[in-house]
Design a protein around this motif. Structure first.
Motif, PDB file in Angstrom:
ATOM      1  N   ARG B 191       0.846  -1.196   0.000  1.00 40.61           N
ATOM      2  CA  ARG B 191       0.000   0.000   0.000  1.00 40.61           C
ATOM      3  C   ARG B 191       0.878   1.240   0.000  1.00 40.61           C
ATOM      4  O   ARG B 191       2.053   1.189   0.368  1.00 40.61           O
ATOM      5  CB  ARG B 191      -0.949   0.002   1.187  1.00 40.61           C
ATOM      6  CG  ARG B 191      -0.267   0.014   2.533  1.00 40.61           C
ATOM      7  CD  ARG B 191      -1.287   0.196   3.644  1.00 40.61           C
ATOM      8  NE  ARG B 191      -0.704  -0.038   4.934  1.00 40.61           N
ATOM      9  CZ  ARG B 191      -0.009   0.858   5.615  1.00 40.61           C
ATOM     10  NH1 ARG B 191       0.220   2.042   5.090  1.00 40.61           N
ATOM     11  NH2 ARG B 191       0.483   0.573   6.812  1.00 40.61           N
ATOM     12  N   SER B 192       0.281   2.352  -0.397  1.00 38.16           N
ATOM     13  CA  SER B 192       1.040   3.599  -0.467  1.00 38.16           C
ATOM     14  C   SER B 192       1.442   4.016   0.938  1.00 38.16           C
ATOM     15  O   SER B 192       0.761   3.702   1.901  1.00 38.16           O
ATOM     16  CB  SER B 192       0.181   4.678  -1.107  1.00 38.16           C
ATOM     17  OG  SER B 192      -0.925   4.952  -0.283  1.00 38.16           O
ATOM     18  N   PRO B 193       2.580   4.716   1.085  1.00 38.14           N
ATOM     19  CA  PRO B 193       2.965   5.188   2.415  1.00 38.14           C
ATOM     20  C   PRO B 193       1.943   6.192   2.932  1.00 38.14           C
ATOM     21  O   PRO B 193       1.280   6.860   2.142  1.00 38.14           O
ATOM     22  CB  PRO B 193       4.324   5.851   2.186  1.00 38.14           C
ATOM     23  CG  PRO B 193       4.398   6.126   0.733  1.00 38.14           C
ATOM     24  CD  PRO B 193       3.528   5.129   0.048  1.00 38.14           C
ATOM     25  N   ASP B 194       1.803   6.286   4.263  1.00 36.94           N
ATOM     26  CA  ASP B 194       0.782   7.169   4.815  1.00 36.94           C
ATOM     27  C   ASP B 194       1.123   8.638   4.624  1.00 36.94           C
ATOM     28  O   ASP B 194       0.247   9.468   4.466  1.00 36.94           O
ATOM     29  CB  ASP B 194       0.560   6.854   6.295  1.00 36.94           C
ATOM     30  CG  ASP B 194      -0.264   5.583   6.437  1.00 36.94           C
ATOM     31  OD1 ASP B 194      -1.122   5.343   5.576  1.00 36.94           O
ATOM     32  OD2 ASP B 194      -0.039   4.824   7.391  1.00 36.94           O
TER      33      ASP B 194
END
Lengths: 270, 221
Positions: B191-194
């Protein structure tokens, strides 16, 4: 999860769109979790999901509510744990489906399942009074009506309260969102008493119009986490009222809200 | 519905008999009913042969003799034309291939079927294809691309991309602007970094030692 609980399902609804149902759901859910409750926030707006974005959890979604009711996955696989609170979970809506994907009976079954594991189930209802609204209120024990100080939003709220009564979801509570004390003072905006007078239901809280909401929504961090924001403080009070049991306490808190409004007036009035 | 054990099929050369199973008695019974119902229908027709996957040569001969003497069919020595036999064997192979694509990973990532999509994929839209996918446009958040092979986006990829469905871990995802909400290759999910990081160069994502690696594919840009 630990022992079996007997959770409470609360639907957040309004009739009208854009009054702040999703923001309210995110903040009440987060607020309850901040106080140590186990909470699941359920996004019932299939096809137009937003709650995951507001909570900053969009990139974690693998399964959604439709996968759960269609038994493509187990309920626990679809629950997304919040990045800030251990006991806060999101059950996301599906984005590639529409509101025909779920039936009220399936929702009731799902909520009964969730009640075993959580103290609170917060249901973020879609706008309107069609299918999406019908299945959202199907499993709810209580309802919170969100409105803004505009005649159109109040009208829709009134309609929704009527439907809820017919569906035997009793004593809904009211949140008046996006109030601007300076405008109320000048007589340009409906005041709290006018709205409560028309809707004739208990007031749960008043949330001021606050820039911090826009910032928090875009950052994916509920405003209730922001100690400095007035709106955050308002949601904290609302959360406390939801947890409180006595009616007097509620009235007292509403009185407090008056003090809060005065503070806002001091700030905005200059 | 129960499938008939015997079926007469007509082709330009004549008629032939398609037989299922190898229960000779049942087959003879059914032949009998067919001829009783339509005795005159086959008069004068040129009979080419019997087609079957399960009957032995002896059993086929017995059916032919029955047809010739009991039902007075005109048996030709030509036999069943080759293309009919080919048709049956091809069909069997096709079925096997279908099963293959369900269980085996897609192997056309170097050279294989590809779907081209012109335009922007918006929130709630989904593309699912048993091959490679090329998007000539953007993929917005909330859109979903599912491919058995590679995914190439000639624009910004901001939605969810799932390449190599079915288990091809050599599949890649590449985009001019690779900012997916979630990136899946095979059964590996990243998943994309926060916190937001925005790279401006075109990038490619692939699996290296069980993890999704993202790097520019034009290192000098």
């Amino acid at each position: 999860m630990e022992d079996k609980k007997n959770g409470k399902a609360i639907v957040i609804t309004s009739g009208k769109g854009g009054v702040g149902k999703t923001t309210t759901s995110a903040n009440i859910g987060t607020g309850l979790a901040m106080n140590g409750n186990s909470v699941v926030i359920l996004d019932a707006d299939i096809g137009l999901r937003n709650l995951d974005v507001v909570l900053g959890l969009e990139n974690r979604i693998v399964y959604d509510i439709v996968d759960v009711v269609e038994k493509n996955c187990r309920l626990k696989q679809a629950l997304i744990k919040d990045k800030r609170f251990e006991k806060l979970y999101l059950l996301p809506a599906a984005q590639t489906r529409d509101k025909t994907a779920i039936k009220p009976e399936q929702m009731i079954e799902l909520i009964n399942e969730l009640k075993k594991d959580f103290d609170y189930i917060i249901i973020d209802c879609p706008a309107g009074i069609e299918q999406g609204f019908q299945y959202s209120i199907a499993g709810a024990d209580e309802a919170i009506i969100v409105t803004t100080p505009e005649i159109s939003a109040v009208r829709d709220a009134d309609r929704v309260i009527g439907i809820l009564e017919a569906k035997e979801v009793h004593s809904p509570k009211l949140i008046i969102n996006r109030i601007r004390p300076d405008m109320v003072k000048k007589g340009d905006m409906m005041n709290i008493d006018d709205i409560v007078d028309i809707l004739a239901i208990n007031l749960l809280g008043v949330v001021p119009d606050d820039e911090a909401i826009v910032i928090s929504t875009n950052k994916g961090e509920p405003v209730v986490l922001d100690d400095k924001a007035l709106a955050g403080q308002a949601y904290k009070n609302i959360t406390n009222r939801i947890m409180g049991e006595e009616v007097e306490l509620l009235n007292l808190e509403v009185e407090d809200e008056g003090k809060l409004s005065r503070i806002i007036k001091l700030i905005f009035g200059k | 519905m129960k499938r008939d054990l015997v079926t007469f099929k007509g082709v330009s050369e004549g008629v032939y008999l398609d037989v299922v199973g190898n229960d000779l008695e049942a087959i003879k019974d059914e032949l009998n009913t067919k001829f009783n119902n339509a005795s005159s229908f086959f008069k004068g027709a040129k009979f080419l042969g019997v087609r079957s996957d399960e009957l032995s040569d002896d059993q086929i001969m017995e059916i032919k003799l029955t047809l010739k003497y009991k039902y007075e069919m005109n048996i030709s020595n030509e036999g069943i034309p080759e293309y009919i036999e080919e048709y049956y064997t091809e069909n069997v192979n096709e079925n096997e291939n279908e099963n293959d694509t369900k269980t085996k990973p897609f192997d056309g990532i170097q050279e294989g079927v590809t779907k081209f999509i012109h335009g922007t994929l918006r929130s709630g839209q989904e593309v699912d294809y048993n091959g490679n996918i090329v998007i000539i446009g953007d993929v917005n958040p909330g859109a979903f691309i599912k491919a058995k092979g590679n995914i190439i986006v000639l624009g910004s990829l901001r939605g969810v991309a799932h390449a190599g469905i079915g288990g091809n871990y050599d599949s890649i995802v590449a985009a001019y602007n690779l900012l997916p909400m979630q990136l899946r290759i095979g059964d590996i999910i990243a998943r994309s970094p926060d916190d937001e990081i925005e790279y401006k160069s075109p990038e490619i994502a692939r699996i290296i030692e069980g993890e999704v690696f993202i790097e520019p594919y034009l290192p000098n840009k």
